[in-house]
Structure formats: structure tokens, C-alpha cells
Design a protein around this motif. Structure first.
Motif, PDB file in Angstrom:
ATOM      1  N   TYR A   1     -52.669 -71.871 -14.903  1.00 19.78           N
ATOM      2  CA  TYR A   1     -53.398 -70.871 -15.659  1.00 19.78           C
ATOM      3  C   TYR A   1     -54.424 -71.558 -16.562  1.00 19.78           C
ATOM      4  O   TYR A   1     -54.100 -72.510 -17.275  1.00 19.78           O
ATOM      5  CB  TYR A   1     -52.437 -70.031 -16.497  1.00 19.78           C
ATOM      6  CG  TYR A   1     -51.689 -69.007 -15.675  1.00 19.78           C
ATOM      7  CD1 TYR A   1     -50.709 -69.402 -14.769  1.00 19.78           C
ATOM      8  CD2 TYR A   1     -51.977 -67.657 -15.772  1.00 19.78           C
ATOM      9  CE1 TYR A   1     -50.035 -68.470 -13.984  1.00 19.78           C
ATOM     10  CE2 TYR A   1     -51.301 -66.711 -15.005  1.00 19.78           C
ATOM     11  CZ  TYR A   1     -50.345 -67.124 -14.109  1.00 19.78           C
ATOM     12  OH  TYR A   1     -49.677 -66.199 -13.331  1.00 19.78           O
ATOM     13  N   TYR A   2     -55.640 -71.029 -16.525  1.00 18.28           N
ATOM     14  CA  TYR A   2     -56.743 -71.592 -17.291  1.00 18.28           C
ATOM     15  C   TYR A   2     -57.327 -70.547 -18.237  1.00 18.28           C
ATOM     16  O   TYR A   2     -57.530 -69.396 -17.847  1.00 18.28           O
ATOM     17  CB  TYR A   2     -57.866 -72.058 -16.362  1.00 18.28           C
ATOM     18  CG  TYR A   2     -57.490 -73.147 -15.406  1.00 18.28           C
ATOM     19  CD1 TYR A   2     -56.994 -72.847 -14.136  1.00 18.28           C
ATOM     20  CD2 TYR A   2     -57.637 -74.491 -15.759  1.00 18.28           C
ATOM     21  CE1 TYR A   2     -56.657 -73.849 -13.240  1.00 18.28           C
ATOM     22  CE2 TYR A   2     -57.298 -75.502 -14.873  1.00 18.28           C
ATOM     23  CZ  TYR A   2     -56.807 -75.176 -13.616  1.00 18.28           C
ATOM     24  OH  TYR A   2     -56.472 -76.170 -12.742  1.00 18.28           O
TER      25      TYR A   2
ATOM     26  N   ASP B   1     -46.597 -65.191  -9.188  1.00 18.28           N
ATOM     27  CA  ASP B   1     -47.367 -65.508 -10.392  1.00 18.28           C
ATOM     28  C   ASP B   1     -47.454 -67.015 -10.627  1.00 18.28           C
ATOM     29  O   ASP B   1     -48.168 -67.464 -11.534  1.00 18.28           O
ATOM     30  CB  ASP B   1     -46.738 -64.848 -11.621  1.00 18.28           C
ATOM     31  CG  ASP B   1     -46.805 -63.337 -11.573  1.00 18.28           C
ATOM     32  OD1 ASP B   1     -45.794 -62.690 -11.919  1.00 18.28           O
ATOM     33  OD2 ASP B   1     -47.863 -62.797 -11.190  1.00 18.28           O
TER      34      ASP B   1
ATOM     35  N   GLY C   1     -55.842 -76.214 -18.632  1.00 17.40           N
ATOM     36  CA  GLY C   1     -54.889 -75.567 -17.737  1.00 17.40           C
ATOM     37  C   GLY C   1     -53.451 -75.795 -18.175  1.00 17.40           C
ATOM     38  O   GLY C   1     -53.124 -76.816 -18.786  1.00 17.40           O
TER      39      GLY C   1
ATOM     40  N   TRP D   1     -58.391 -65.265 -18.900  1.00 21.09           N
ATOM     41  CA  TRP D   1     -57.374 -66.073 -18.256  1.00 21.09           C
ATOM     42  C   TRP D   1     -57.590 -66.028 -16.752  1.00 21.09           C
ATOM     43  O   TRP D   1     -57.647 -64.946 -16.164  1.00 21.09           O
ATOM     44  CB  TRP D   1     -55.977 -65.570 -18.591  1.00 21.09           C
ATOM     45  CG  TRP D   1     -55.567 -65.844 -19.994  1.00 21.09           C
ATOM     46  CD1 TRP D   1     -55.598 -64.978 -21.048  1.00 21.09           C
ATOM     47  CD2 TRP D   1     -55.056 -67.070 -20.506  1.00 21.09           C
ATOM     48  NE1 TRP D   1     -55.140 -65.603 -22.182  1.00 21.09           N
ATOM     49  CE2 TRP D   1     -54.796 -66.890 -21.881  1.00 21.09           C
ATOM     50  CE3 TRP D   1     -54.800 -68.315 -19.943  1.00 21.09           C
ATOM     51  CZ2 TRP D   1     -54.289 -67.897 -22.704  1.00 21.09           C
ATOM     52  CZ3 TRP D   1     -54.285 -69.323 -20.747  1.00 21.09           C
ATOM     53  CH2 TRP D   1     -54.036 -69.115 -22.107  1.00 21.09           C
TER      54      TRP D   1
ATOM     55  N   ARG E   1     -59.357 -69.309  -7.221  1.00 23.62           N
ATOM     56  CA  ARG E   1     -59.087 -69.012  -8.620  1.00 23.62           C
ATOM     57  C   ARG E   1     -59.343 -67.520  -8.875  1.00 23.62           C
ATOM     58  O   ARG E   1     -60.348 -66.958  -8.438  1.00 23.62           O
ATOM     59  CB  ARG E   1     -59.987 -69.873  -9.508  1.00 23.62           C
ATOM     60  CG  ARG E   1     -59.581 -69.893 -10.956  1.00 23.62           C
ATOM     61  CD  ARG E   1     -60.304 -70.992 -11.708  1.00 23.62           C
ATOM     62  NE  ARG E   1     -59.856 -72.316 -11.266  1.00 23.62           N
ATOM     63  CZ  ARG E   1     -60.259 -73.451 -11.862  1.00 23.62           C
ATOM     64  NH1 ARG E   1     -61.084 -73.396 -12.906  1.00 23.62           N
ATOM     65  NH2 ARG E   1     -59.826 -74.612 -11.406  1.00 23.62           N
TER      66      ARG E   1
ATOM     67  N   GLY F   1     -47.221 -72.759 -21.154  1.00 26.79           N
ATOM     68  CA  GLY F   1     -46.727 -72.666 -19.791  1.00 26.79           C
ATOM     69  C   GLY F   1     -45.299 -73.174 -19.690  1.00 26.79           C
ATOM     70  O   GLY F   1     -44.706 -73.641 -20.661  1.00 26.79           O
TER      71      GLY F   1
ATOM     72  N   ALA G   1     -48.694 -70.481 -10.703  1.00 24.06           N
ATOM     73  CA  ALA G   1     -50.063 -70.980 -10.607  1.00 24.06           C
ATOM     74  C   ALA G   1     -50.370 -71.836 -11.828  1.00 24.06           C
ATOM     75  O   ALA G   1     -49.613 -71.856 -12.798  1.00 24.06           O
ATOM     76  CB  ALA G   1     -51.063 -69.821 -10.545  1.00 24.06           C
TER      77      ALA G   1
ATOM     78  N   ARG H   1     -56.178 -67.894 -13.021  1.00 26.46           N
ATOM     79  CA  ARG H   1     -55.067 -68.650 -12.445  1.00 26.46           C
ATOM     80  C   ARG H   1     -55.453 -69.099 -11.044  1.00 26.46           C
ATOM     81  O   ARG H   1     -56.253 -68.450 -10.364  1.00 26.46           O
ATOM     82  CB  ARG H   1     -53.779 -67.834 -12.413  1.00 26.46           C
ATOM     83  CG  ARG H   1     -53.774 -66.664 -11.455  1.00 26.46           C
ATOM     84  CD  ARG H   1     -52.467 -65.896 -11.568  1.00 26.46           C
ATOM     85  NE  ARG H   1     -52.400 -64.764 -10.646  1.00 26.46           N
ATOM     86  CZ  ARG H   1     -51.418 -63.883 -10.626  1.00 26.46           C
ATOM     87  NH1 ARG H   1     -50.400 -63.993 -11.488  1.00 26.46           N
ATOM     88  NH2 ARG H   1     -51.420 -62.887  -9.756  1.00 26.46           N
ATOM     89  N   GLN H   2     -54.846 -70.214 -10.650  1.00 26.17           N
ATOM     90  CA  GLN H   2     -55.085 -70.729  -9.315  1.00 26.17           C
ATOM     91  C   GLN H   2     -53.793 -71.287  -8.756  1.00 26.17           C
ATOM     92  O   GLN H   2     -53.217 -72.221  -9.322  1.00 26.17           O
ATOM     93  CB  GLN H   2     -56.171 -71.806  -9.318  1.00 26.17           C
ATOM     94  CG  GLN H   2     -56.576 -72.255  -7.931  1.00 26.17           C
ATOM     95  CD  GLN H   2     -57.853 -73.065  -7.934  1.00 26.17           C
ATOM     96  OE1 GLN H   2     -58.230 -73.671  -8.935  1.00 26.17           O
ATOM     97  NE2 GLN H   2     -58.547 -73.074  -6.805  1.00 26.17           N
TER      98      GLN H   2
ATOM     99  N   GLN I   1     -49.376 -75.026 -16.527  1.00 29.66           N
ATOM    100  CA  GLN I   1     -48.660 -74.623 -15.322  1.00 29.66           C
ATOM    101  C   GLN I   1     -47.621 -73.561 -15.648  1.00 29.66           C
ATOM    102  O   GLN I   1     -46.855 -73.695 -16.615  1.00 29.66           O
ATOM    103  CB  GLN I   1     -47.983 -75.834 -14.681  1.00 29.66           C
ATOM    104  CG  GLN I   1     -47.162 -75.518 -13.446  1.00 29.66           C
ATOM    105  CD  GLN I   1     -48.012 -75.074 -12.261  1.00 29.66           C
ATOM    106  OE1 GLN I   1     -49.112 -75.604 -12.053  1.00 29.66           O
ATOM    107  NE2 GLN I   1     -47.518 -74.124 -11.488  1.00 29.66           N
TER     108      GLN I   1
END
Length: 130
Positions: A94-95, A90, A123, A36, A45, A9, A92, A38-39, A125
Motif C-alpha cells: 500500500y502506497y 487485499d 509503501g 491510497w 497499481r 502495515g 498488497a 495498492r499493488q 505491506q
């Protein structure tokens, strides 16, 4: 058990690119659905891309299709998310998430639902500035 470790990230200007990595340690499973999510702050999410290990039929959310590419290195048990033409929306956390076992393929079928994924990374960022 499946352990997931994300990296990659960062911050980028709109139009830029980033690549996320997710290394999976899954010694007892032969098939994984790797996804993947994202939140963004104040939002739910969202599953943005998914792939079944060993197969080449990825899923993409409409919001990222044509800009993001999910890929895998089976030898390294790692998946990647190449993100191009990034937009401020975009931004967020990301997980990386995984479902494992013989029925894991079903978790990679739309709609991608976070409740189907028992394994999550910490996660990473992604921030896109305009």
C-alpha cells in the motif's frame, strides 16, 4: 516538495482490521489530494481511496467500499486508511500518494490515476491470510 511517510502495515487474518497512516510534510501547499494506492504481485497499481485535504468527500474503489475508510487529521497533516473485514485479496503493498496545488482536487476525481500523483511514500505491506 511533499514528503510522505507511511506506517501501520502488517499481517492479519481474514476478517481482521488494520489502520494505515500517512504523514505529509507539505510546507508550501494548502490543498492536497491524498490517495491510497495498492499493488499486488503481478497486478496493476490500484487507487483504493482518496480525499482532498479540508474536505469530506472521499473516493473509494468498488473493491473496498463499505470496508475501508479514509480520514484526515488536518492539524497533524496526516491521513489514515482504516481497513476492516480484510480479505486475502487485499494483500498488497500500500502506497500513500499526493498531488498538490490549486488544481490538485482534479486528481481526486475518478478515475484515480497514478500518473497524476508526483509524490509517493515508500509503501507499507499488508498481508491477509485466510
Amino acid at each position: 516538495q511533499v514528503q510522505l511517510v507511511e506506517s501501520g502495515g502488517g499481517s492479519v487474518q481474514a476478517g481482521g482490521s488494520l489502520r494505515l497512516s500517512c504523514a505529509a510534510a507539505a510546507p508550501t501547499y494548502r490543498s492536497l489530494c491524498m490517495t491510497w494506492f495498492r499493488q499486488a504481485p503481478g497486478k496493476e497499481r490500484e487507487g483504493v481511496a482518496a480525499i482532498i485535504t479540508g474536505r469530506n468527500n472521499p473516493y473509494y474503489a468498488e473493491s473496498v467500499r463499505g470496508r475501508f475508510t479514509i480520514s484526515q487529521d488536518n492539524a497533524a497533516n496526516t491521513i489514515y486508511l482504516q481497513m476492516n473485514d480484510l480479505k486475502p485479496e487485499d494483500t498488497a503493498m500500500y502506497y500513500c500518494a499526493a498531488d498538490a496545488g490549486p488544481e490538485a482536487w482534479s486528481s481526486c476525481v475518478a478515475p484515480i490515476q497514478q500518473a497524476n500523483f508526483p509524490y509517493w511514500g515508500q509503501g507499507t505491506q499488508v498481508t491477509v491470510s485466510s
